[in-house]
Write a protein that holds these residues in place. Structure first.
Motif, mmCIF file in Angstrom:
data_model
loop_
_atom_site.group_PDB
_atom_site.id
_atom_site.type_symbol
_atom_site.label_atom_id
_atom_site.label_comp_id
_atom_site.label_asym_id
_atom_site.label_seq_id
_atom_site.Cartn_x
_atom_site.Cartn_y
_atom_site.Cartn_z
ATOM 1 N N MET A 25 0.845 -1.181 0.000
ATOM 2 C CA MET A 25 0.000 0.000 0.000
ATOM 3 C C MET A 25 0.889 1.243 0.000
ATOM 4 N N GLY A 26 0.402 2.252 -0.661
ATOM 5 C CA GLY A 26 1.141 3.499 -0.706
ATOM 6 C C GLY A 26 0.881 4.322 0.544
ATOM 7 N N GLU A 27 1.496 5.499 0.611
ATOM 8 C CA GLU A 27 1.378 6.366 1.789
ATOM 9 C C GLU A 27 -0.044 6.897 1.963
ATOM 10 N N ASP A 28 -0.746 7.121 0.870
ATOM 11 C CA ASP A 28 -2.106 7.666 0.919
ATOM 12 C C ASP A 28 -3.164 6.573 1.053
ATOM 13 N N GLY A 29 -2.747 5.307 1.143
ATOM 14 C CA GLY A 29 -3.690 4.203 1.287
ATOM 15 C C GLY A 29 -4.036 3.555 -0.040
ATOM 16 N N LEU A 62 -0.899 -0.660 -4.301
ATOM 17 C CA LEU A 62 0.188 -0.709 -5.276
ATOM 18 C C LEU A 62 0.312 -2.099 -5.891
ATOM 19 N N GLY A 63 -0.498 -3.034 -5.386
ATOM 20 C CA GLY A 63 -0.477 -4.394 -5.921
ATOM 21 C C GLY A 63 0.575 -5.242 -5.231
ATOM 22 N N ILE A 64 0.716 -6.485 -5.733
ATOM 23 C CA ILE A 64 1.708 -7.401 -5.175
ATOM 24 C C ILE A 64 3.063 -7.071 -5.799
#
Length: 153
Positions: free
Chosen positions: A1-5, A8-10
């Motif tokens: 997961m990115g910083e903003d939620g 990003l996938g596996i």
């Protein structure tokens, strides 16, 4: 997961670590039991600080239950008994437990039934505000009973 939620996938571990390093952030494992494990890119120091702040706020809102003590003697006068009973009621209304101690001196200890009667009389007097948590029991030269605040539903 990115910083903003955002998802990003596996992503392989090495690639996720590089992405986090490029963003000057940390890669934190959120759900290690999941398959594959879920990780999030975030500023870990800021996360720990906010978590500590939330815990401190929660602790501030908690009320600690104190045990207040009311000491009596077996041959207490009625007016004194009523005063002590009012104090016990006030403590119970305030959400505190009340420890009722009957102190026996000298030969008074030969009549523990007087102390028990006094304890039960006080419990009856305070029945609206609290109930008996521990029945009157003789401990050495003292008889002790504990009253807990009534559950208000």
């Amino acid at each position: 997961m990115g910083e903003d939620g955002e998802q990003l996938g596996i992503v392989p571990l090495r690639e996720a670590l590089n992405t986090a390093r490029d963003m000057s952030r940390d890669l934190v494992e959120i759900a290690p039991q999941a398959r594959p494990p879920v990780c999030k890119i975030m500023d870990y120091g800021k996360y720990k600080y906010e978590q500590a702040k939330r815990e401190k706020e929660a602790r501030k809102k908690q009320k600690t239950v104190e045990v207040k003590e009311v000491k009596l003697r077996p041959n207490i006068e009625n007016h004194d008994f009523e005063t002590k009973s009012r104090n016990a009621q006030r403590f119970l209304r305030g959400g505190d437990k009340v420890k009722v101690t009957i102190m026996f001196r000298g030969r008074e200890i030969t009549h523990p039934e007087l102390g028990k009667e006094l304890c039960l009389r006080l419990a009856e007097y305070c029945k609206e505000e609290g109930q008996i948590e521990r029945q009157p029991r003789l401990e050495g030269r003292n008889m002790i009973m504990i009253l807990a605040p009534a559950k208000n539903e």
